[in-house]
Write an enzyme that holds these catalytic residues in place. Sequence first.
Site, mmCIF file in Angstrom:
data_model
loop_
_atom_site.group_PDB
_atom_site.id
_atom_site.type_symbol
_atom_site.label_atom_id
_atom_site.label_comp_id
_atom_site.label_asym_id
_atom_site.label_seq_id
_atom_site.Cartn_x
_atom_site.Cartn_y
_atom_site.Cartn_z
ATOM 1 N N ARG A 13 -5.843 4.796 0.325
ATOM 2 C CA ARG A 13 -5.196 4.498 1.605
ATOM 3 C C ARG A 13 -4.392 3.215 1.605
ATOM 4 O O ARG A 13 -3.525 3.046 2.438
ATOM 5 C CB ARG A 13 -6.245 4.462 2.721
ATOM 6 C CG ARG A 13 -6.881 5.805 2.916
ATOM 7 C CD ARG A 13 -7.664 5.930 4.187
ATOM 8 N NE ARG A 13 -8.437 7.159 4.098
ATOM 9 C CZ ARG A 13 -9.700 7.231 3.719
ATOM 10 N NH1 ARG A 13 -10.360 6.116 3.435
ATOM 11 N NH2 ARG A 13 -10.332 8.377 3.640
ATOM 12 N N VAL A 14 -4.686 2.300 0.715
ATOM 13 C CA VAL A 14 -3.917 1.054 0.737
ATOM 14 C C VAL A 14 -3.203 0.755 -0.576
ATOM 15 O O VAL A 14 -2.276 -0.047 -0.616
ATOM 16 C CB VAL A 14 -4.792 -0.168 1.115
ATOM 17 C CG1 VAL A 14 -5.346 -0.035 2.495
ATOM 18 C CG2 VAL A 14 -5.898 -0.383 0.116
#
Length: 506
Positions: A366-367
């Site tokens: 997600r990052v």
Amino acid sequence: MSELKLDLHTDAIRKLIRNYQTTTVTVETGVVITNSDGILSISGISDAKLNEILIVKENLYALVLSLGSDLVGAVMLSEYQNVFEGDEVKRTGRTFSVPTGSQLLGRVINVVGAPIDGGAELSNAQFEQVERQAPGVMARQSVTEPLYTGILTIDSLIPIGRGQRELIIGDRQTGKTTIAIDAIINQKDQNCNCIYVSIGQKNSTLFQVIQKLKEKDALSYTTIVSASASDLPSLKYLAPFVGITIAEQWMKEGKDVLIVYDDLTQHAIAYRTMSLLLNFPPGREAYPGDVFYLHSRLLERSGRLNKQHGGGSITALPIIQTQADDISAYIPTNVISITDGQIFLKSLLFNSGHRPAIDVGLSVSRVGGSAQKAAIKHMSSTLKLELAQYFEVLEFSKFGSELNEQTKTTLNLGSKIQKCLVQSPNSPRSPGQELFLLFMIKEKHILRVEDTEDVPAFLDIALRKFKESGLEYNIDLNVPTSLEHRELMKQVVTDAYAEFMISKSR
Ligand code: ATP
Ligand code: MG
């Protein structure tokens, strides 16, 4: 005469009172009421603090975990067979702490901070309290620096950034530990200290890990914290917190740290065992209600600090074992929701020889995307889509119906890409090599060879030629690869293909 005597007497008492000094005795002692499998109920130490260390019978240690109205619940940290009802318990006033610092590098320690590698004792180590608050929001910054694992599938499709928490999840024997160890091995000369926390594993498995790290010269920048399968649940419960405390100290000094928890399933099981014996109310799957908090407070302690706080980071790779690929069980869903993504390993892929057995469709970061270097990002932009299309048509092709040309092309490309993503353990690729492989996939050079089975041999030659060309470390990864570099890489592929054809014709 008698009055005078009395006066003298009162004077003396007055003097005594005037000079009287009060001293308070701080040592508090209690007694063991019950000992059920190392879980003690203790009375008489009502002032005890949570996580305080208690001394039982002069030389044994216990940790306070629950505070009742009359009784205190504590877990033994050492052997408990000889603790009986009525035994004396002393408070120490100190909470559980572990040694930290650079002298831990290259060492294997147990949960109480004692070396178990047969090496020298730790001297003058700075002790830090194990239970601490995670850094606050304002002390952090977002993840922008990549942490290369050396595994092409991960670095291109599920990139990890420094300060990220990426879960490795899968059934037993699907290569979870191998991925984590590869990531550690790949941190050589990357200015990143590593910590491997082994929870509830066999000593023989841990020994293999240590040997592997030694062999690859990775132990010198790694600390191993071990709570083996035969250790008490209390030690298994504390192990990851010991690891993160050591990591935090380095992070505060501005260093980058990679920490692996292998595995948190065993950690949750140890906590469940302890909680049931401590009479905490059981919830779903008999885990106590705060098992989510247990893992969230652990994983929240990783992250990346901003410049004012030294700019250090802790990247966490927790590992979770599933049963029959069920990622919707209690502990897996908990940890999935806490982390910044997951690498999902499937036994079906593993058994079919596609290793690392990463399910690209169900894995996510997600990052990490924002930490990925522009060149790698650009080169891998279409890869996920191509793989998704491949898996889609692969399902249909199983029906055995007539395939049209486009489907055949998709299948051909997909199966060759799959071959490019196969990687054996402990053979990390450099970012340059990864870029080159992605280039071969993106510009469809892998289609030059006809037979899918020939792809690995062709790649081997191409990678060797690429190394010889000197391009590996000369391409700037911060910008999308220039036309000039792409042309040079194309030339390498052409040369490799010529050599491959010659070797094939022999
Ligand atoms: P466990 O559930 O027992 O902890 P695990 O999921 O951690 O297992 P590993 O111990 O990493 O799995 O790997 C299991 C076996 O698979 C090992 O023998 C390892 O060498 C092999 N293996 C792992 N990854 C690969 C790979 N990429 N290529 C070939 N073999 C692999
Ligand atoms: Mg393992």
